[in-house]
Each structure stands twice: as C-alpha cells, then as structure tokens.
Design a protein around this motif. Sequence first.
Motif, PDB file in Angstrom:
ATOM      1  N   ILE A   1       0.669  -1.318   0.000  1.00  0.00           N
ATOM      2  CA  ILE A   1       0.162   0.128   0.147  1.00  0.00           C
ATOM      3  C   ILE A   1       0.916   1.353   0.073  1.00  0.00           C
ATOM      4  N   TYR A   2       1.875   1.075   0.724  1.00  0.00           N
ATOM      5  CA  TYR A   2       2.714   2.433   0.855  1.00  0.00           C
ATOM      6  C   TYR A   2       3.423   2.507  -0.426  1.00  0.00           C
TER       7      TYR A   2
ATOM      8  N   LYS B   1       2.088   6.792  -6.872  1.00  0.00           N
ATOM      9  CA  LYS B   1       1.099   7.753  -7.251  1.00  0.00           C
ATOM     10  C   LYS B   1       1.626   9.218  -7.446  1.00  0.00           C
ATOM     11  N   LYS B   2       2.112   9.442  -6.347  1.00  0.00           N
ATOM     12  CA  LYS B   2       2.600  10.582  -5.671  1.00  0.00           C
ATOM     13  C   LYS B   2       3.817  11.224  -6.607  1.00  0.00           C
ATOM     14  N   ILE B   3       4.833  10.378  -6.997  1.00  0.00           N
ATOM     15  CA  ILE B   3       6.066  10.557  -7.727  1.00  0.00           C
ATOM     16  C   ILE B   3       6.057  10.407  -9.389  1.00  0.00           C
ATOM     17  N   LEU B   4       5.072   9.704  -9.798  1.00  0.00           N
ATOM     18  CA  LEU B   4       4.903   9.344 -11.234  1.00  0.00           C
ATOM     19  C   LEU B   4       3.612   9.937 -11.790  1.00  0.00           C
ATOM     20  N   LYS B   5       3.479  10.832 -12.722  1.00  0.00           N
ATOM     21  CA  LYS B   5       2.306  11.220 -13.271  1.00  0.00           C
ATOM     22  C   LYS B   5       1.976  10.253 -14.533  1.00  0.00           C
TER      23      LYS B   5
ATOM     24  N   GLY C   1       6.422   1.942 -12.936  1.00  0.00           N
ATOM     25  CA  GLY C   1       6.126   2.375 -11.199  1.00  0.00           C
ATOM     26  C   GLY C   1       7.311   1.922 -10.743  1.00  0.00           C
ATOM     27  N   ARG C   2       7.818   0.710 -10.896  1.00  0.00           N
ATOM     28  CA  ARG C   2       9.121   0.271 -10.359  1.00  0.00           C
ATOM     29  C   ARG C   2      10.324   1.219 -10.729  1.00  0.00           C
ATOM     30  N   ALA C   3      10.393   1.674 -12.231  1.00  0.00           N
ATOM     31  CA  ALA C   3      11.279   2.593 -12.522  1.00  0.00           C
ATOM     32  C   ALA C   3      11.326   3.834 -11.996  1.00  0.00           C
ATOM     33  N   ALA C   4      10.130   4.213 -11.880  1.00  0.00           N
ATOM     34  CA  ALA C   4       9.962   5.737 -11.201  1.00  0.00           C
ATOM     35  C   ALA C   4      10.353   5.640  -9.920  1.00  0.00           C
TER      36      ALA C   4
ATOM     37  N   TYR D   1      15.798  12.116  -9.538  1.00  0.00           N
ATOM     38  CA  TYR D   1      14.894  12.488 -10.549  1.00  0.00           C
ATOM     39  C   TYR D   1      13.480  12.923 -10.069  1.00  0.00           C
ATOM     40  N   LYS D   2      13.022  13.933 -10.742  1.00  0.00           N
ATOM     41  CA  LYS D   2      11.797  14.597 -10.339  1.00  0.00           C
ATOM     42  C   LYS D   2      10.593  14.397 -11.439  1.00  0.00           C
ATOM     43  N   ASP D   3      10.853  14.785 -12.575  1.00  0.00           N
ATOM     44  CA  ASP D   3       9.742  15.004 -13.429  1.00  0.00           C
ATOM     45  C   ASP D   3       9.482  13.867 -14.345  1.00  0.00           C
ATOM     46  N   LEU D   4       8.875  12.721 -13.484  1.00  0.00           N
ATOM     47  CA  LEU D   4       8.618  11.462 -14.037  1.00  0.00           C
ATOM     48  C   LEU D   4       7.185  10.994 -14.570  1.00  0.00           C
ATOM     49  N   ASN D   5       7.001  10.854 -15.940  1.00  0.00           N
ATOM     50  CA  ASN D   5       5.673  10.611 -16.287  1.00  0.00           C
ATOM     51  C   ASN D   5       5.490   9.229 -17.271  1.00  0.00           C
ATOM     52  N   GLN D   6       4.554   8.563 -17.020  1.00  0.00           N
ATOM     53  CA  GLN D   6       4.193   7.210 -17.793  1.00  0.00           C
ATOM     54  C   GLN D   6       3.192   7.523 -18.585  1.00  0.00           C
TER      55      GLN D   6
END
Length: 129
Positions: A17-18, A24-28, A93-96, A104-109
């Motif tokens: 869950i964590y 969700k918070k770090i990957l757009k 998600g795992r890569a992010a 790394y900050k600006d992460l998108n999928q």
Amino acid sequence: MEYILLTILVAFIGFSIYRFFKTKKILKTLSESEFREGYRKAQLIDVREQKEYDAGHVLGARNIPLTQLRQRMNELRKDQPIYMYCQNGTRTGRAALLLHKKGYKDLNQLQGGFKKWSGKIKKTNKPSY
C-alpha cells in the motif's frame, strides 16, 4: 507460528500500500494525447526488455530495460522530464521509484502502456540466429 505469518502478511500488505501511494505521488500518469504533447521535449524511455522493444516501440524511444536501469541511470538527465512506458504500466512504477530515489523529479508514464499506444511505432529488424 500463526502470529509470525500474520505479522509477515500485514507487513507485506502495508508495504504494498505504501509503494502504491508513493508511486502515485511521484509518477504522473498521462493519457495518450497528453503523452504525445510532451514526449518530444522529454527523454522518451522504453523500460521493456530488448526483445519487446525490437518487436515494436514508440518512434523515438530509447530502450533502457528496467533490469538495466540501475547501471544505466547516468544516461538520463535530471534537468529534463522523463516520459516512460512499458507493456502495461507495471514496470514504469518500479522504474519511477528507482529514479526518484536518485533525485529524478519530472517522471511521467503512458497510461495503459505500449499496449494502448495507437501512434507511430518502429520495429527493429535484428537477425535471428
């Protein structure tokens, strides 16, 4: 013995869950149209394995498989957005999480991954031995 197994199960569920909410918070997650709008101005990374990439990938994408990401992270710039995709969204998600840990900050999928991509693709013709 039952308590040990129950404790392990609760810890595993809690950790899962964590990770879900952290991702969700770090990957757009971007729709295909949002992804198209931004990926030409970003680092476009396919995190699938080489064979999957060769069978077809988004035109202009670089292949850095998740299994090699830790060793090849220096190929990515921290000052530019990273747009990535895998087959269905799990590996990104795992890569992010890995990339975020290294700053790394600006992460998108791509929402739905390559499976849902309807744009131009390129296939790599490699000789099979």
